[in-house]
Write a protein that holds these residues in place. Structure first.
Motif, PDB file in Angstrom:
ATOM      1  N   CYS A   9      44.912  78.753  93.395  1.00  0.00           N
ATOM      2  CA  CYS A   9      44.336  80.096  93.289  1.00  0.00           C
ATOM      3  C   CYS A   9      43.018  80.065  92.540  1.00  0.00           C
ATOM      4  N   MET A  10      42.015  79.530  93.127  1.00  0.00           N
ATOM      5  CA  MET A  10      40.723  79.472  92.451  1.00  0.00           C
ATOM      6  C   MET A  10      40.078  80.860  92.514  1.00  0.00           C
ATOM      7  N   ARG A  11      40.616  81.784  91.703  1.00  0.00           N
ATOM      8  CA  ARG A  11      40.155  83.167  91.687  1.00  0.00           C
ATOM      9  C   ARG A  11      39.072  83.417  90.661  1.00  0.00           C
ATOM     10  N   PHE A  12      38.644  82.409  89.992  1.00  0.00           N
ATOM     11  CA  PHE A  12      37.694  82.614  88.917  1.00  0.00           C
ATOM     12  C   PHE A  12      36.412  81.845  89.204  1.00  0.00           C
ATOM     13  N   SER A  13      35.361  82.232  88.522  1.00  0.00           N
ATOM     14  CA  SER A  13      34.041  81.678  88.792  1.00  0.00           C
ATOM     15  C   SER A  13      33.841  80.313  88.130  1.00  0.00           C
ATOM     16  N   PHE A  14      32.769  79.660  88.527  1.00  0.00           N
ATOM     17  CA  PHE A  14      32.413  78.384  87.920  1.00  0.00           C
ATOM     18  C   PHE A  14      32.138  78.568  86.432  1.00  0.00           C
ATOM     19  N   ASN A  15      31.514  79.676  86.056  1.00  0.00           N
ATOM     20  CA  ASN A  15      31.249  79.953  84.634  1.00  0.00           C
ATOM     21  C   ASN A  15      32.546  80.125  83.852  1.00  0.00           C
ATOM     22  N   ASP A  16      33.545  80.777  84.469  1.00  0.00           N
ATOM     23  CA  ASP A  16      34.855  80.892  83.819  1.00  0.00           C
ATOM     24  C   ASP A  16      35.465  79.509  83.628  1.00  0.00           C
ATOM     25  N   TRP A  17      35.321  78.666  84.651  1.00  0.00           N
ATOM     26  CA  TRP A  17      35.823  77.300  84.602  1.00  0.00           C
ATOM     27  C   TRP A  17      35.187  76.525  83.445  1.00  0.00           C
ATOM     28  N   LEU A  18      33.869  76.672  83.296  1.00  0.00           N
ATOM     29  CA  LEU A  18      33.176  75.980  82.211  1.00  0.00           C
ATOM     30  C   LEU A  18      33.656  76.466  80.845  1.00  0.00           C
ATOM     31  N   ALA A  19      33.907  77.774  80.743  1.00  0.00           N
ATOM     32  CA  ALA A  19      34.330  78.345  79.469  1.00  0.00           C
ATOM     33  C   ALA A  19      35.785  78.008  79.142  1.00  0.00           C
ATOM     34  N   ASN A  20      36.644  77.935  80.182  1.00  0.00           N
ATOM     35  CA  ASN A  20      38.063  77.687  79.948  1.00  0.00           C
ATOM     36  C   ASN A  20      38.683  76.968  81.139  1.00  0.00           C
ATOM     37  N   PRO A  21      38.625  75.643  81.165  1.00  0.00           N
ATOM     38  CA  PRO A  21      39.157  74.903  82.302  1.00  0.00           C
ATOM     39  C   PRO A  21      40.663  75.024  82.479  1.00  0.00           C
ATOM     40  N   ARG A  22      41.347  75.450  81.453  1.00  0.00           N
ATOM     41  CA  ARG A  22      42.804  75.604  81.556  1.00  0.00           C
ATOM     42  C   ARG A  22      43.206  76.810  82.403  1.00  0.00           C
ATOM     43  N   LYS A  27      33.727  63.871  75.344  1.00  0.00           N
ATOM     44  CA  LYS A  27      33.339  65.276  75.416  1.00  0.00           C
ATOM     45  C   LYS A  27      34.096  66.013  76.510  1.00  0.00           C
ATOM     46  N   CYS A  28      34.279  65.349  77.646  1.00  0.00           N
ATOM     47  CA  CYS A  28      34.959  66.032  78.742  1.00  0.00           C
ATOM     48  C   CYS A  28      36.435  66.225  78.419  1.00  0.00           C
ATOM     49  N   PHE A  29      37.037  65.327  77.648  1.00  0.00           N
ATOM     50  CA  PHE A  29      38.434  65.513  77.270  1.00  0.00           C
ATOM     51  C   PHE A  29      38.570  66.621  76.235  1.00  0.00           C
ATOM     52  N   SER A  30      37.669  66.679  75.274  1.00  0.00           N
ATOM     53  CA  SER A  30      37.745  67.749  74.282  1.00  0.00           C
ATOM     54  C   SER A  30      37.464  69.106  74.931  1.00  0.00           C
ATOM     55  N   TRP A  31      36.652  69.116  75.991  1.00  0.00           N
ATOM     56  CA  TRP A  31      36.362  70.360  76.718  1.00  0.00           C
ATOM     57  C   TRP A  31      37.633  70.957  77.319  1.00  0.00           C
ATOM     58  N   ILE A  32      38.568  70.116  77.758  1.00  0.00           N
ATOM     59  CA  ILE A  32      39.812  70.643  78.314  1.00  0.00           C
ATOM     60  C   ILE A  32      40.930  70.698  77.281  1.00  0.00           C
ATOM     61  N   GLY A  33      40.594  70.364  76.036  1.00  0.00           N
ATOM     62  CA  GLY A  33      41.558  70.499  74.955  1.00  0.00           C
ATOM     63  C   GLY A  33      42.482  69.315  74.766  1.00  0.00           C
ATOM     64  N   ILE A  34      42.033  68.139  75.158  1.00  0.00           N
ATOM     65  CA  ILE A  34      42.843  66.932  74.986  1.00  0.00           C
ATOM     66  C   ILE A  34      42.198  66.062  73.909  1.00  0.00           C
ATOM     67  N   VAL A  35      43.012  65.637  72.960  1.00  0.00           N
ATOM     68  CA  VAL A  35      42.572  64.666  71.972  1.00  0.00           C
ATOM     69  C   VAL A  35      43.348  63.395  72.272  1.00  0.00           C
ATOM     70  N   MET A  36      42.624  62.329  72.603  1.00  0.00           N
ATOM     71  CA  MET A  36      43.314  61.087  72.917  1.00  0.00           C
ATOM     72  C   MET A  36      42.496  59.892  72.473  1.00  0.00           C
ATOM     73  N   VAL A  37      43.195  58.827  72.214  1.00  0.00           N
ATOM     74  CA  VAL A  37      42.558  57.564  71.867  1.00  0.00           C
ATOM     75  C   VAL A  37      42.420  56.774  73.158  1.00  0.00           C
ATOM     76  N   MET A  38      41.217  56.312  73.420  1.00  0.00           N
ATOM     77  CA  MET A  38      40.987  55.545  74.638  1.00  0.00           C
ATOM     78  C   MET A  38      41.541  54.137  74.469  1.00  0.00           C
ATOM     79  N   GLN A  39      42.295  53.710  75.447  1.00  0.00           N
ATOM     80  CA  GLN A  39      42.901  52.388  75.451  1.00  0.00           C
ATOM     81  C   GLN A  39      41.964  51.381  76.121  1.00  0.00           C
TER      82      GLN A  39
END
Length: 104
Positions: free
Chosen positions: A86-99, A2-14
């Motif tokens: 430059c952490m110019r954005f809020s925690f809520n922004d981070w949750l919505a778009n970690p990129r 879930k945490c990888f899909s949240w940041i937009g990464i699709v990967m197979v765990m080794q």
């Protein structure tokens, strides 16, 4: 996952952690991208390790949604503490778009 899909990464765990790190490091380009991906991977491993210890030594029950939320919060705190540029954005922004971190 879930945490990888949240940041937009699709990967197979080794099976080997070192292979996961190598695969994860290639997910983003540039210096900030590599720092970001290594930080995320390190945080996931750290939180899972702490959870493992709590399960073994303190008989804590696992709630995966709480684990994912802890990962998100811990990564945020690492970036704010380390001044990731430059952490110019809020925690809520981070949750919505970690990129957003990569766009600084």
């Amino acid at each position: 996952m879930k945490c990888f899909s949240w940041i937009g990464i699709v990967m197979v765990m080794q099976c080997k952690p070192s292979l996961n790190l190598i695969a994860h490091c290639g997910a983003f380009r540039g210096k900030k991208g590599k720092i970001f991906s290594v930080s995320v991977w390190s945080c996931v491993v750290w939180v899972i390790w702490k959870l493992r210890n709590d399960v073994i030594f303190n008989n804590v029950e696992v709630c995966f949604d709480k684990v994912v939320e802890e990962i998100k919060a811990r990564i945020w705190s690492w970036f704010v503490t380390k001044d990731f540029g430059c952490m110019r954005f809020s925690f809520n922004d981070w949750l919505a778009n970690p990129r957003l971190v990569l766009s600084c």
